[in-house]
Design an enzyme around this catalytic site. Structure first.
Site, PDB file in Angstrom:
ATOM      1  CB  SER A   1      -0.894  -0.058   1.456  1.00 42.02           C
ATOM      2  OG  SER A   1      -1.646   1.259   1.421  1.00 42.02           O
TER       3      SER A   1
ATOM      4  CD  GLU B   1      -2.138   5.036   5.415  1.00 42.42           C
ATOM      5  OE1 GLU B   1      -2.447   5.764   4.585  1.00 42.42           O
ATOM      6  OE2 GLU B   1      -1.662   5.598   6.687  1.00 42.42           O
TER       7      GLU B   1
ATOM      8  CE1 TYR C   1      -4.516  -1.556   5.596  1.00 47.60           C
ATOM      9  CE2 TYR C   1      -2.970   0.242   4.963  1.00 47.60           C
ATOM     10  CZ  TYR C   1      -3.728  -0.821   4.667  1.00 47.60           C
ATOM     11  OH  TYR C   1      -3.996  -1.260   3.352  1.00 47.60           O
TER      12      TYR C   1
HETATM   13  P1  NAP Z   1     -11.736  -4.473   1.545  1.00 45.85           P
HETATM   14  O1  NAP Z   1     -12.806  -4.234   0.859  1.00 45.85           O
HETATM   15  O2  NAP Z   1     -11.726  -4.107   3.247  1.00 45.85           O
HETATM   16  O3  NAP Z   1     -11.496  -6.205   1.911  1.00 45.85           O
HETATM   17  C1  NAP Z   1     -10.642  -6.886   2.765  1.00 45.85           C
HETATM   18  C2  NAP Z   1     -10.814  -8.318   2.592  1.00 45.85           C
HETATM   19  O4  NAP Z   1     -10.043  -8.928   3.525  1.00 45.85           O
HETATM   20  C3  NAP Z   1     -12.362  -8.974   2.887  1.00 45.85           C
HETATM   21  O5  NAP Z   1     -12.654  -9.769   2.034  1.00 45.85           O
HETATM   22  C4  NAP Z   1     -12.328  -9.475   4.446  1.00 45.85           C
HETATM   23  O6  NAP Z   1     -13.105 -10.641   4.484  1.00 45.85           O
HETATM   24  C5  NAP Z   1     -10.737 -10.091   4.327  1.00 45.85           C
HETATM   25  N1  NAP Z   1     -10.281 -10.288   5.657  1.00 45.85           N
HETATM   26  C6  NAP Z   1     -10.107  -9.598   6.414  1.00 45.85           C
HETATM   27  N2  NAP Z   1      -9.540 -10.137   7.747  1.00 45.85           N
HETATM   28  C7  NAP Z   1      -9.439 -11.290   7.081  1.00 45.85           C
HETATM   29  C8  NAP Z   1      -8.831 -12.696   7.970  1.00 45.85           C
HETATM   30  N3  NAP Z   1      -8.440 -12.679   9.073  1.00 45.85           N
HETATM   31  N4  NAP Z   1      -8.681 -13.704   7.151  1.00 45.85           N
HETATM   32  C9  NAP Z   1      -9.084 -13.763   5.871  1.00 45.85           C
HETATM   33  N5  NAP Z   1      -9.677 -12.765   5.255  1.00 45.85           N
HETATM   34  C10 NAP Z   1      -9.866 -11.366   5.969  1.00 45.85           C
HETATM   35  O7  NAP Z   1     -10.192  -4.201   1.053  1.00 45.85           O
HETATM   36  P2  NAP Z   1      -9.769  -4.003  -0.441  1.00 45.85           P
HETATM   37  O8  NAP Z   1     -10.139  -2.224  -0.514  1.00 45.85           O
HETATM   38  O9  NAP Z   1     -10.559  -4.674  -1.418  1.00 45.85           O
HETATM   39  O10 NAP Z   1      -8.453  -3.814  -0.456  1.00 45.85           O
HETATM   40  C11 NAP Z   1      -7.644  -5.104  -0.746  1.00 45.85           C
HETATM   41  C12 NAP Z   1      -6.225  -5.291  -0.399  1.00 45.85           C
HETATM   42  O11 NAP Z   1      -5.478  -4.417  -0.766  1.00 45.85           O
HETATM   43  C13 NAP Z   1      -6.086  -4.946   1.256  1.00 45.85           C
HETATM   44  O12 NAP Z   1      -5.030  -5.755   1.712  1.00 45.85           O
HETATM   45  C14 NAP Z   1      -5.840  -3.502   1.326  1.00 45.85           C
HETATM   46  O13 NAP Z   1      -5.117  -3.320   2.517  1.00 45.85           O
HETATM   47  C15 NAP Z   1      -4.856  -3.308   0.022  1.00 45.85           C
HETATM   48  N6  NAP Z   1      -4.844  -2.030  -0.515  1.00 45.85           N
HETATM   49  C16 NAP Z   1      -6.138  -1.464  -0.810  1.00 45.85           C
HETATM   50  C17 NAP Z   1      -6.129  -0.020  -1.479  1.00 45.85           C
HETATM   51  C18 NAP Z   1      -7.275   0.587  -1.782  1.00 45.85           C
HETATM   52  O14 NAP Z   1      -7.384   1.783  -1.996  1.00 45.85           O
HETATM   53  N7  NAP Z   1      -8.639  -0.106  -1.862  1.00 45.85           N
HETATM   54  C19 NAP Z   1      -4.922   0.518  -1.601  1.00 45.85           C
HETATM   55  C20 NAP Z   1      -3.580  -0.148  -1.299  1.00 45.85           C
HETATM   56  C21 NAP Z   1      -3.750  -1.469  -0.724  1.00 45.85           C
HETATM   57  P3  NAP Z   1     -14.546 -10.521   5.122  1.00 45.85           P
HETATM   58  O15 NAP Z   1     -15.416 -10.219   4.061  1.00 45.85           O
HETATM   59  O16 NAP Z   1     -14.895 -11.847   5.656  1.00 45.85           O
HETATM   60  O17 NAP Z   1     -14.345  -9.537   6.279  1.00 45.85           O
HETATM   61  N1  GDD Z   2     -12.409   7.454   6.065  1.00 44.37           N
HETATM   62  C1  GDD Z   2     -12.644   8.856   6.227  1.00 44.37           C
HETATM   63  N2  GDD Z   2     -13.479   9.361   6.632  1.00 44.37           N
HETATM   64  N3  GDD Z   2     -11.599   9.686   5.815  1.00 44.37           N
HETATM   65  C2  GDD Z   2     -11.697  10.968   5.950  1.00 44.37           C
HETATM   66  C3  GDD Z   2     -12.625  11.526   6.397  1.00 44.37           C
HETATM   67  C4  GDD Z   2     -13.684  10.729   6.854  1.00 44.37           C
HETATM   68  O1  GDD Z   2     -14.790  11.252   7.250  1.00 44.37           O
HETATM   69  N4  GDD Z   2     -12.406  12.978   6.358  1.00 44.37           N
HETATM   70  C5  GDD Z   2     -11.282  13.258   5.720  1.00 44.37           C
HETATM   71  N5  GDD Z   2     -10.765  11.872   5.485  1.00 44.37           N
HETATM   72  C6  GDD Z   2      -9.570  11.626   5.052  1.00 44.37           C
HETATM   73  C7  GDD Z   2      -8.532  10.876   5.756  1.00 44.37           C
HETATM   74  O2  GDD Z   2      -7.933  11.455   6.843  1.00 44.37           O
HETATM   75  C8  GDD Z   2      -7.302  10.496   4.633  1.00 44.37           C
HETATM   76  O3  GDD Z   2      -6.531  11.479   4.808  1.00 44.37           O
HETATM   77  C9  GDD Z   2      -8.180  10.421   3.347  1.00 44.37           C
HETATM   78  O4  GDD Z   2      -9.473  11.213   3.645  1.00 44.37           O
HETATM   79  C10 GDD Z   2      -8.475   9.043   2.770  1.00 44.37           C
HETATM   80  O5  GDD Z   2      -8.857   8.350   3.959  1.00 44.37           O
HETATM   81  P1  GDD Z   2      -9.655   6.734   3.480  1.00 44.37           P
HETATM   82  O6  GDD Z   2     -10.622   6.867   2.336  1.00 44.37           O
HETATM   83  O7  GDD Z   2     -10.076   6.222   4.656  1.00 44.37           O
HETATM   84  O8  GDD Z   2      -8.351   6.161   2.927  1.00 44.37           O
HETATM   85  P2  GDD Z   2      -6.876   5.867   3.459  1.00 44.37           P
HETATM   86  O9  GDD Z   2      -6.181   6.646   2.414  1.00 44.37           O
HETATM   87  O10 GDD Z   2      -6.633   6.083   4.889  1.00 44.37           O
HETATM   88  O11 GDD Z   2      -6.727   4.240   3.133  1.00 44.37           O
HETATM   89  C11 GDD Z   2      -6.967   3.757   2.009  1.00 44.37           C
HETATM   90  O12 GDD Z   2      -6.058   3.700   1.061  1.00 44.37           O
HETATM   91  C12 GDD Z   2      -4.687   3.021   1.287  1.00 44.37           C
HETATM   92  C13 GDD Z   2      -3.862   3.317   0.329  1.00 44.37           C
HETATM   93  O13 GDD Z   2      -3.125   4.419   0.295  1.00 44.37           O
HETATM   94  C14 GDD Z   2      -7.364   2.092   2.256  1.00 44.37           C
HETATM   95  O14 GDD Z   2      -7.905   1.586   1.066  1.00 44.37           O
HETATM   96  C15 GDD Z   2      -6.198   1.362   2.688  1.00 44.37           C
HETATM   97  O15 GDD Z   2      -6.425  -0.030   2.785  1.00 44.37           O
HETATM   98  C16 GDD Z   2      -5.064   1.733   1.510  1.00 44.37           C
HETATM   99  O16 GDD Z   2      -3.890   0.838   1.959  1.00 44.37           O
END
Ligand code: NAP
Ligand code: GDD
Length: 343
Positions: free
Chosen positions: A134, A136, A158
């Site tokens: 990520s 992050e 995280y």
């Molecule tokens: P998400 O919608 O929150 O999905 C998370 C998944 O992880 C769900 O299927 C959940 O299953 C499963 N999970 C959680 N705890 C588990 C455990 N103990 N054992 C097995 N499965 C478990 O996340 P996403 O947005 O699709 O992201 C996918 C991956 O990419 C994550 O690793 C996230 O950190 C990473 N990532 C995401 C982003 C982004 O912007 N979306 C960016 C960078 C990296 P349940 O349905 O059973 O809860």
């Molecule tokens: N969730 C949330 N809710 N975020 C807020 C809010 C609020 O009410 N107001 C402001 N923000 C700001 C957060 O402080 C952060 O800086 C930004 O919006 C994005 O927040 P999120 O959408 O929660 O995503 P994230 O950047 O913290 O994390 C996501 O992206 C990562 C990759 O950079 C997640 O998908 C992580 O799993 C992923 O790794």
């Protein structure tokens, strides 16, 4: 014979798009699911007849070895995680277990099933492994934009746990010759995004405000800047990474920066409302340590994978607003019919 893929986190946003993509590519797709009669399969409900499922949990090593052994996959995509950053301050130990140690457990399962060790290096001949790293991990960024060489300074439990997952994947590649890659993905969103993330929180609120179902949207830091793309584009990059001759890590993002305020403005503009009439900043939503800005340099992914995004940020926000308007208006009509006693 069709290639087999095992996806952990298949019920999540990315898991659902990746499953669709791999099915379209002719794969036999297996999803690791946890818990009894897993209630969160709704994102993939229309695919259920085409998918296969195996039970397991990233907290349980034996279940992962059994799952990998049973499926005998060609490719493993480790997407499972606690993915909501604020939750990682509330449950840091669980987050570290799942997002850090969980990666090690999946790698160990792959290594054990392949018999990968120094005396029998199988290199690319074993199971190929993708780790969901990520942006992050960059946290308090050392430079802008961020590329594969930029040093990490994670700002949340995280991010710290993801950094462990990233390096243990690299270490298994270097120690055992495993084909393990990490995709350092920047934020990616979609109509299937969890409601707790800021883009979806905004688009759901915009839809409900437009339909008169509520007045206000409470947000934290409006100045935070992210590089937001469309999840459907990013899963193509995951797949491409595992089709290369050599295992290496890639940054995936758009190279464009937008603030939370920009996201709010685009979403409210899409329904002809003035966001200033509705958005309230709630200090309780500001994070203990913020990642202020993120911006990808996706040059390596473009040059080596031929990857590029198909949806820009403005289109993405409008796509999400439209989807939430449809959803909210169906729910609204349903509740009005219920109230009128005609349902
Ligand atoms: P998400 O919608 O929150 O999905 C998370 C998944 O992880 C769900 O299927 C959940 O299953 C499963 N999970 C959680 N705890 C588990 C455990 N103990 N054992 C097995 N499965 C478990 O996340 P996403 O947005 O699709 O992201 C996918 C991956 O990419 C994550 O690793 C996230 O950190 C990473 N990532 C995401 C982003 C982004 O912007 N979306 C960016 C960078 C990296 P349940 O349905 O059973 O809860
Ligand atoms: N969730 C949330 N809710 N975020 C807020 C809010 C609020 O009410 N107001 C402001 N923000 C700001 C957060 O402080 C952060 O800086 C930004 O919006 C994005 O927040 P999120 O959408 O929660 O995503 P994230 O950047 O913290 O994390 C996501 O992206 C990562 C990759 O950079 C997640 O998908 C992580 O799993 C992923 O790794």
């Amino acid at each position: 014979m069709a290639k087999r893929a095992l996806i952990t986190g298949i019920t999540g946003q990315d898991g659902s798009y990746l499953a669709e993509h791999l099915l379209a590519e002719g794969y036999q797709v297996w999803g690791l699911v946890r818990g009894q009669a897993n209630p969160r399969k709704s994102r993939i409900s229309r695919l259920v007849s085409e998918l296969h499922f195996v039970e397991g949990d990233l907290m349980d090593q034996v279940s992962l070895v059994s799952a990998v052994d049973f499926v005998q996959p060609d490719e493993v995509y480790n997407l499972a995680a606690i993915s909501f950053v604020p939750m990682s301050w509330q449950q840091p130990e669980l987050t570290t277990e799942v997002n850090g140690m969980g990666v090690l457990r999946v790698l160990e399962a792959v290594r054990m099933v392949c018999g990968l060790d120094k005396s029998r290096p199988t290199g690319g001949g074993g199971i190929r492994f993708y780790q969901a790293s990520s942006s992050e991990m960059y946290g308090k960024v050392a430079e802008t934009p961020q590329n594969e060489q930029t040093i990490f300074h994670p700002r949340s439990p995280y991010g710290v746990a993801k950094t462990y997952g990233h390096f243990i994947t690299k270490n298994y590649r270097e120690s055992f010759g495993m084909f393990g890659v990490s995709g350092i993905l920047f934020n990616h969103e979609s109509p299937r995004r969890g409601a707790e993330f800021v883009t979806r929180k905004i688009t759901m609120a915009v839809a409900e405000i437009k339909l008169g179902m509520r007045e206000k949207l409470y947000l934290g830091n409006l100045d935070a800047v992210r590089d937001w793309g469309f999840a459907g584009d990013y899963v193509r990059a995951m797949h491409l990474m595992l089709q290369q001759d050599t295992a290496t890590d890639y940054v995936v993002g758009t190279g464009r920066m937008h603030s939370v305020r920009d996201a709010v403005q685009i979403a409210f503009d899409a329904v002809d409302l003035n966001w200033r009439d509705h958005v309230v900043v709630d200090p309780a939503l500001v994070r203990p340590a913020e990642v202020e800005t993120l911006c990808a340099d996706p040059e390596k992914a473009r040059a080596e994978l031929g990857w590029k995004q198909s949806v820009d940020f403005e289109e993405l926000m409008r796509m999400m607003v439209e989807a939430d308007l449809r959803k909210a208006s169906n729910e609204h009509k349903y509740s009005e019919l219920m109230l009128a006693g005609s349902w």
